[in-house]
Enzyme design. Sequence first.
Site, PDB file in Angstrom:
ATOM      1  N   ASP A  19      39.701  38.798  52.937  1.00  0.00           N
ATOM      2  CA  ASP A  19      40.283  37.630  53.015  1.00  0.00           C
ATOM      3  C   ASP A  19      39.918  36.831  54.191  1.00  0.00           C
ATOM      4  OD1 ASP A  19      41.895  38.735  50.667  1.00  0.00           O
ATOM      5  OD2 ASP A  19      43.451  39.127  51.972  1.00  0.00           O
ATOM      6  N   GLU A 182      43.945  32.507  43.066  1.00  0.00           N
ATOM      7  CA  GLU A 182      44.266  32.637  44.426  1.00  0.00           C
ATOM      8  C   GLU A 182      43.262  32.086  45.577  1.00  0.00           C
ATOM      9  OE1 GLU A 182      45.354  36.873  44.292  1.00  0.00           O
ATOM     10  OE2 GLU A 182      43.047  37.209  44.539  1.00  0.00           O
TER      11      GLU A 182
HETATM   12  C1  6LW Z   1      45.229  38.279  48.884  1.00  0.00           C
HETATM   13  C2  6LW Z   1      44.398  37.688  47.727  1.00  0.00           C
HETATM   14  C3  6LW Z   1      43.381  38.861  47.613  1.00  0.00           C
HETATM   15  O1  6LW Z   1      46.508  37.387  49.058  1.00  0.00           O
HETATM   16  O2  6LW Z   1      43.873  39.863  47.701  1.00  0.00           O
HETATM   17  O3  6LW Z   1      41.269  39.394  46.974  1.00  0.00           O
HETATM   18  C4  6LW Z   1      45.342  39.657  48.254  1.00  0.00           C
HETATM   19  N1  6LW Z   1      42.249  38.568  47.209  1.00  0.00           N
HETATM   20  O4  6LW Z   1      43.931  36.259  47.869  1.00  0.00           O
HETATM   21  C5  6LW Z   1      45.477  40.737  49.337  1.00  0.00           C
HETATM   22  O5  6LW Z   1      44.515  40.575  50.359  1.00  0.00           O
END
Ligand code: 6LW
Length: 484
Positions: A19, A182
């Site tokens: 991240d 996300e």
């Molecule tokens: C994070 C999300 C993700 O909050 O995994 O791969 C989660 N992306 O964006 C935890 O790292």
Amino acid sequence: MNSEFVPATRPILPGFHPDPSVCRVGDTYWMVCSSFEYAPGVPLFRSDDLITWEQAGNVLARPSQLDVKGSAPSGGIYAPTLRHHDGRFWMITTNWSDRQGQILTWTDDPAGEWADPVRLPEVKGIDPDLAWDADGTCYLTFSGWVEGGTSRIVQQVIDPSTGAILSGQTELWSGTGGKWPEAPHLYRIGDFWYLLIAEGGTERGHAVTIARGPSPSGPFTPCPDNPLLTARGTDRAAQSTGHADLVRRPDGSWAIVYHGTRPRGATPEWHVLGRETFASNVAWAGGWPELTTPIEPTGAAAVTIDELGDTLPPSWAGASRFAGEVLRRTAQGWCLAGPAFTGRRHQHHDVRVTATIDARHGTGGLEIRIDPRHRLTIEVNGSGVRAVAQIGDLVSTLGRADVADPGSVHVELRATTESTFTGPDQLVAVVVGGVELGRMDGRYLSTEVAGGFTGRMIGVRADSGELGVTAFTYHGSTSSDGPL
Ligand code: 6LW
């Protein structure tokens, strides 16, 4: 996706560094990553060229800023965003475990101390991002939960200095249909506002997609060439690529950082170092970014680091406790008060870690783990030493040896990619004099077996009493890994 894209094969931040979020001030790039249950939290790195990074500290470096005492493995700190606005650095992230929503902190000197954070308990979601428009309005964009339990990219206006929420929640563009939209980041570039997100879940379907619009709140039009990045269905060295952030160089050119994994071994492959940070150059065509060539280290990497000198290095973290709360400097070295685990990230596919343990006042030893239930430990007590492997509920003693002096036991853990037939690596436990206590197939300490969002850590575990550690050296090498 751009057909000229040359994928990166080597990370700029190897090992458990997922991240990534990056910003530049002058000639210096600053980057942060997720830290989950480990404390200090949100490791902070500095670079002049985007290739070579050094850890400058940790944003959440004090217990007054971060509480991970209740964090289970892969709880705690999720994806942060790092930004520089109006002469000040801002970092926002989520502590998944304390149910108090977002953590927002700032500093004028990122390598120095960060403020005690403001909390935004009403903001329910993960992966918060901050962006400011020309009149100073601050937009908090995040992956929020809406009716029906799905996640969507949503936005609220906030006052970052107090954490006050100044607007209701607006729903923005949530991608092209992949699960778990996300990791939003919002940028003003030229005439448009760009909304960069991740979707598809953080496993093999992970992808980065992008849309643009006339205002920070849209309406957003998706890029006709989405996804901007994905490794799904490819045989690239870096798989599960996603969760990206853009940065502009002083010369006006652009780069992107993102995370991915390096699975190894026979089908279906296992990755053992967690999600690592990679980077690529970016070109613009028709008002949309596209990835071009990799930004990556070249040449063989070999490092030897003596970790536990007079001061605790910023790379050293504790599981659900601050490393500095459980480790104490002594005349001979360091002392770990049990029960506790502290350590550093496993960053190279081939490593050898040596330590000298004083088990006169406590029991415990050297451990490589992906979580507390997936580990290989060399345990030392007053009378002997044994290697213990744990894979979920299965716990097995692999070998034992006597020790002449429990006050000074030399132990060694190795991860080696030599003579592996099907797995990603072999883990070997060795005690003083080169006696091999046991070995295990490294796939059992992989994310595919253990689950979760972290990667392997190598460090010291104390089960009871106070365990002395008088030396701890990490040797890492391989021609296919990046530098530290
Ligand atoms: C994070 C999300 C993700 O909050 O995994 O791969 C989660 N992306 O964006 C935890 O790292």
